[in-house]
Design an enzyme around this catalytic site. Structure first.
Site, PDB file in Angstrom:
ATOM      1  N   ARG A   1       0.084   5.254  18.086  1.00 54.08           N
ATOM      2  CA  ARG A   1       0.052   6.092  17.108  1.00 54.08           C
ATOM      3  C   ARG A   1       0.442   7.616  17.198  1.00 54.08           C
ATOM      4  O   ARG A   1       1.332   8.016  16.734  1.00 54.08           O
ATOM      5  CB  ARG A   1      -1.378   6.361  17.117  1.00 54.08           C
ATOM      6  CG  ARG A   1      -1.729   5.245  16.296  1.00 54.08           C
ATOM      7  CD  ARG A   1      -1.180   4.834  14.766  1.00 54.08           C
ATOM      8  NE  ARG A   1      -1.646   3.903  14.184  1.00 54.08           N
ATOM      9  CZ  ARG A   1      -0.927   2.519  14.572  1.00 54.08           C
ATOM     10  NH1 ARG A   1       0.375   1.974  14.285  1.00 54.08           N
ATOM     11  NH2 ARG A   1      -1.104   1.029  13.792  1.00 54.08           N
TER      12      ARG A   1
ATOM     13  N   SER B   1      -5.513  -8.033   8.763  1.00 56.25           N
ATOM     14  CA  SER B   1      -4.278  -7.576   9.035  1.00 56.25           C
ATOM     15  C   SER B   1      -4.224  -6.800  10.183  1.00 56.25           C
ATOM     16  O   SER B   1      -4.934  -7.635  11.378  1.00 56.25           O
ATOM     17  CB  SER B   1      -4.809  -5.795   8.154  1.00 56.25           C
ATOM     18  OG  SER B   1      -5.117  -4.918   9.627  1.00 56.25           O
TER      19      SER B   1
ATOM     20  N   ASP C   1      -7.090   4.906  13.031  1.00 53.37           N
ATOM     21  CA  ASP C   1      -5.685   5.121  12.917  1.00 53.37           C
ATOM     22  C   ASP C   1      -5.866   6.544  11.950  1.00 53.37           C
ATOM     23  O   ASP C   1      -4.891   7.110  12.858  1.00 53.37           O
ATOM     24  CB  ASP C   1      -4.743   4.431  12.133  1.00 53.37           C
ATOM     25  CG  ASP C   1      -4.551   3.035  13.386  1.00 53.37           C
ATOM     26  OD1 ASP C   1      -4.754   3.020  14.566  1.00 53.37           O
ATOM     27  OD2 ASP C   1      -3.936   2.050  12.498  1.00 53.37           O
TER      28      ASP C   1
ATOM     29  N   ASP D   1       0.848  -1.689   0.289  1.00 48.93           N
ATOM     30  CA  ASP D   1       0.426  -0.247  -0.486  1.00 48.93           C
ATOM     31  C   ASP D   1       0.960   1.959  -0.101  1.00 48.93           C
ATOM     32  O   ASP D   1       0.498   2.248  -0.959  1.00 48.93           O
ATOM     33  CB  ASP D   1      -0.789  -0.047   1.018  1.00 48.93           C
ATOM     34  CG  ASP D   1      -2.092  -0.704   1.234  1.00 48.93           C
ATOM     35  OD1 ASP D   1      -1.899  -2.170   0.985  1.00 48.93           O
ATOM     36  OD2 ASP D   1      -3.137  -0.185   1.713  1.00 48.93           O
TER      37      ASP D   1
END
Lengths: 372, 372, 372, 372
Positions: A96, A181, A125, A17
């Site tokens: 994050r 994922s 996210d 990606d």
């Protein structure tokens, strides 16, 4: 050659990606700086660096944020006993702001006007990344390709990305995409999406990489003694072999290693998302600053030792002690008379029962009136 | 012969303490009715009955309150996810109002003006018992010998009780007193006092009677499917042998049996006491009535099935489903476009970040002014 | 002559009750030190001193605690917007720990083992006084005559006190007892008991001494500008005559004067008591320390000016400004386009409505199934 | 003639904005049904009807929702003591779901696929309207012109609207626009925007239309007796003239009339917005359903009478009584011995102070160790 639209610092993972996004951003006329945080995940960082350069990144930053992740993000969460829905330790949410803070730092240093990421338009996210960026640098511009029609209409599925990769010399993964994922850092691995989206399905055993299956984990426990000061661990000792760790990062990694060996820490949870349901992600906000201050203040006297046993997927508390505990064995002992007369308890109960008696009397009176 | 001071309903356990209290109450001039609740503990009830009669109880009530304990006390706690300090299921606190309610019922029926119990003046049980009694019958008189100087000054230790027992023909236990005290019912066993009063000590393995040691528990799990309606279990199926239970009491006992077999449910906790520290015991109060109503309302749509595995001291969630869940796989799927445009998320984030940007701008302005 | 039982520091008011207690304590064999706090009440302190000495007090302390009352007790309450049941400013509760702290200080200095007070066994004051004393000096012994059977059985009513006073040369009040009891300090006056105990009765107009009746208060307002820093007032300016006050105590007294002139601050409330109903009085406790710290932290940026008008029993806010406010006129203006696109709000609303739509869909599905 | 894009139900006010929107929607190809809620505002409804028809509305609905506003929206708020930031009674927020619910009802009845409104892209109203519509009819399409670039770029200011109005025969207001915007219903009037956007400014006196200036309000109060059942007023009696009201709407309107006459109910507040700051508007959501249920349950026994005086901008409570109150004058009286011994309070205080003493002892021990 056309003029650059400016410089973008892209959060780059080395995967399909963000490799496609890197090339696509250049195609759109941006200079791209790739940034990859080392936050304890299992990754070939050097290979990722080469790949980013090969795809046209003007520069690559690989930044080790592991220690600050433990000290500035995980420890405050430990002090707060931060648990999402009573079980999830927030390994993704905590990482994050740590990753994005460094990204903003690089953007400032490089004079970049843009940052970019590969997060989708559905998850949390994107929110965590962007709120961090906006909080730390309100003027920053964010490019989120998965929310831009010109991008998401062009790349409707994995096949479109594969075709684009082939066309632009992006190395194409040879193994099939895993049916979920994954997010990994030194604190945890979490899996979501794909076959995991049906909450009725059991997680396949092959998915676990950080924890042994309790069915095959060792038949004898490890006994650890963990010492706390101000609400965070400052020393761990393995009573079996006398191993100790005292530095924050090493201590944390060691605890994870022992826990993982005994299958400790597997959970299965249906998460709420900010998009639609749930509020999270405001690490850099006045209210979170304030809460962190207050929590930290509340932990000033949390000090002592706890002995735990890690065994077959469980942690058992064996004993604990603290020089600052309000616990006073003599005072509470059922066998010793403490600081007060047993008859004091009679007064205590009488006074606590006053209103219950009064309530009962009233209920009876009202009931009687209704029966008249 | 002197006139009776009245009738006392004594919560009788058959043990040394309440046997001495029974005789002592008679000595003080009361008629004594012994009451023993069967709430699922391991007990020889018939022997207890004979003993009480032999000691001079005018009457003995042995009342099975197991089913009402599950349905009226445990189920509401399950609906509320009631957990004390994130781990203790409140097995003792929930049992007390159930036991005391029946005691008040007997006192009313027998026209007794007094109730009595053997709880000490330090613990929570005295509070739970007496608040229940006062709430349900404000005029009741309570005799709590362990808080009366004429009793506690006479019986300063176990030896005084033993001497008294010998003198009055009360059977004296032949086994030495266990080095802790215990509370058992169908929901749990808890141990406290004695050697357990030092929180640094590990609980000795011999103490566990309801749960197997995970080290020697079976090497294959039991997989249970539990069906909920209105927030409480209504059916359990063991996928191994197809066994099912549907009635509240039988279902609860079966879950405990399977969990115990796999060592599930051991905890070690330092409890706070109401006397001194902590508030609990107000089951029969207007606020608790209200909370139970609201919790129960909140559970009306909690319905579905969960599959769990019990293994080596742990319960693992394997899957769950509900016909009333807000979860919509299609809507949340990362792989499918749901009900909104990805670009909507941009607006959502922009608006959520507004105040963070503003806060940052303000902080900068104030900082700048301070540096002037 | 018999030996003294020790020294008592008595919280002395100069009134009938504590005068009788003073003499009674001496009668019981104690040395008595009288302590009278000047906390802003309207009182003839010198007369009280003479009276105490005449009744046999070994020593008299009259201590001015007004300034510390404002700075250490009222200001933290202002920072917390502390309001009991949305209207009562807690003038009595805040004063008690301030008064009792000084009493403990005197007891330590004088080497007294005892403190005493004239609070009844029903109210909150006994709790506030004694918890403060115990928290600051756990070994202190407290003599609370109104809870001692030998005292309260002897003095069953006012007449018994009057007789005792006459017999022991205690000056007897010539005016009849007012039909309520009163607590006054620089923060407030409260009245309770007597004819006020029936909540249906209106408070008689003659009772108010700190506030004018709004019916006869001035027909023009006073306009005050109050400047805050860290959540507390630091300066007040009367825009009418330019009068200013900046020192905490003087400022507070001035605000009360102006407010009182305009009839501001009258409330009528049915209070809950700790005895029976309500928890209060833990000023010196770890949780209150912690809360005060956190509140104070939260006020660090509360700064600015507010203009208010005091008029006919009301305070009207005329305007406010702060250099640290997050309020940004341009950003919020309906007339100016701010920092975001109106279309962002569409995304924001779409995402916020997702779960409502989903909930509706689910409700319809469940309803449909039930109708099948 | 081109085919219609469908039918829109437009929330129409009769003013310049929604008149322009009505014409603009037709211009875009929609059939327009105008809907005007009568929620107690001062309005010439018949004139508005004629105007809408003249501008091309296919149909006009003027719906009186006053009574349902009081009974289904205001009463639950009264039961909850719902107060925004301790002073604002939420008159606007409560009206929106009431108005929008009827709009959805009309849309369903008329088979319209669209609803539209004139709310801006900055305020809370857009959120309240649209969340209500989506919750009640998830498939509805909402046209919010002030968030559509093709509209807001065309109408950048009032002048653009005026020009458009002149061109399309829309009656142009002859009076200048008031320097604020206003929201009125039977519960309140609120003003915002324009010169009110600077929080330092005092609201100009001419703005108040529902409340008299306390400076010129009557010099004698009105005394009202209000009777409650289940937490809502069921009867009001004016003790001056004996006037009574018992029906919900009439009673509410009467209370507002008397209060307004005495200048009661003026507040000045800086509001937070959902856009950016604050969460509100979820009237039709599972959590709000649940909260309304629980609040209503909590009010079941709230019953009795209160006597209040309205005077010079203030409401004074004169007295209250309730047949279901836990208040028991005899029990609390300072003059009467109630249901317990004064010495019980000693036990109560001793036990409450235990932990404070222990905390102090510990603090001393730790301090001593640090001084070693």
């Amino acid at each position: 050659m056309s003029q650059s639209k400016g410089t973008v610092v892209l959060a780059y993972s080395g995967g399909l990606d963000t490799s496609c996004i890197l090339v696509w951003l250049k195609e759109q006329g941006y200079d791209v700086i790739a940034y990859l945080a080392n936050i304890g995940q299992n990754e070939n960082f050097e290979e990722a660096r080469k790949k980013a350069l090969a795809l046209g990144a003007r520069k690559v930053y690989i930044e080790d944020v592991s220690r600050e992740f433990v000290e500035e993000f995980i420890w405050p969460a430990v002090q707060a006993n931060a648990l999402y829905e009573d079980r999830y330790l927030l390994g993704t949410s905590l990482a994050r702001p740590c990753i994005a803070r460094k990204q903003v730092e690089i953007a400032r240093k490089e004079g970049a006007q843009f940052v970019s990421h590969g997060a989708t338009g559905k998850g949390n996210d994107q929110v965590r990344f962007e709120l961090t960026c906006y909080a730390l640098w309100p003027q920053i511009k964010i490019i989120a390709p998965w929310r831009m029609p010109e991008f998401y209409n062009r790349f409707c599925g994995r096949n479109d990305l594969m075709d684009y990769a082939k066309k632009h010399g992006i190395p194409v993964p040879v193994t099939p995409k895993s049916p979920w994922s994954m997010d990994e850092n030194l604190m945890h691995i979490s899996y979501e999406a794909g076959i995991l989206e049906n909450p009725k399905n059991q997680a396949p055993p092959g998915l676990y990489t950080k924890t042994k299956d309790p069915a095959t984990s060792p038949d004898t426990p490890d006994i650890l003694e963990i010492e706390f000061r101000k609400g965070v661990p400052v020393k761990v000792t393995n009573t079996k072999d006398g191993a100790t760790r005292q530095s924050s990062l090493e201590l944390f990694v060691y605890l994870n290693e022992i826990a993982g060996k005994h299958g400790v820490g597997r959970i299965d949870i249906v998460e709420n998302r900010f998009i639609g349901m749930k509020s999270r992600g405001f690490w850099y906000s006045p209210e979170c600053d304030y809460v962190r201050h207050c929590i930290s203040k509340s932990q000033e006297m949390v000090e002592g030792k706890v002995r735990v046993s890690a065994f077959k997927g469980q942690v058992y508390i064996l004993g604990r002690e603290s020089p600052r505990s309000l616990y006073n064995q003599e005072l509470v002992s059922m066998n010793v008379q403490g600081d007060y007369e047993p008859s004091d308890a009679t007064g205590f109960i009488n006074i606590n029962s006053l209103r219950l008696k009064e309530y009962h009397r009233l209920q009876s009176k009202v009931a009687a009136k209704q029966n008249e």
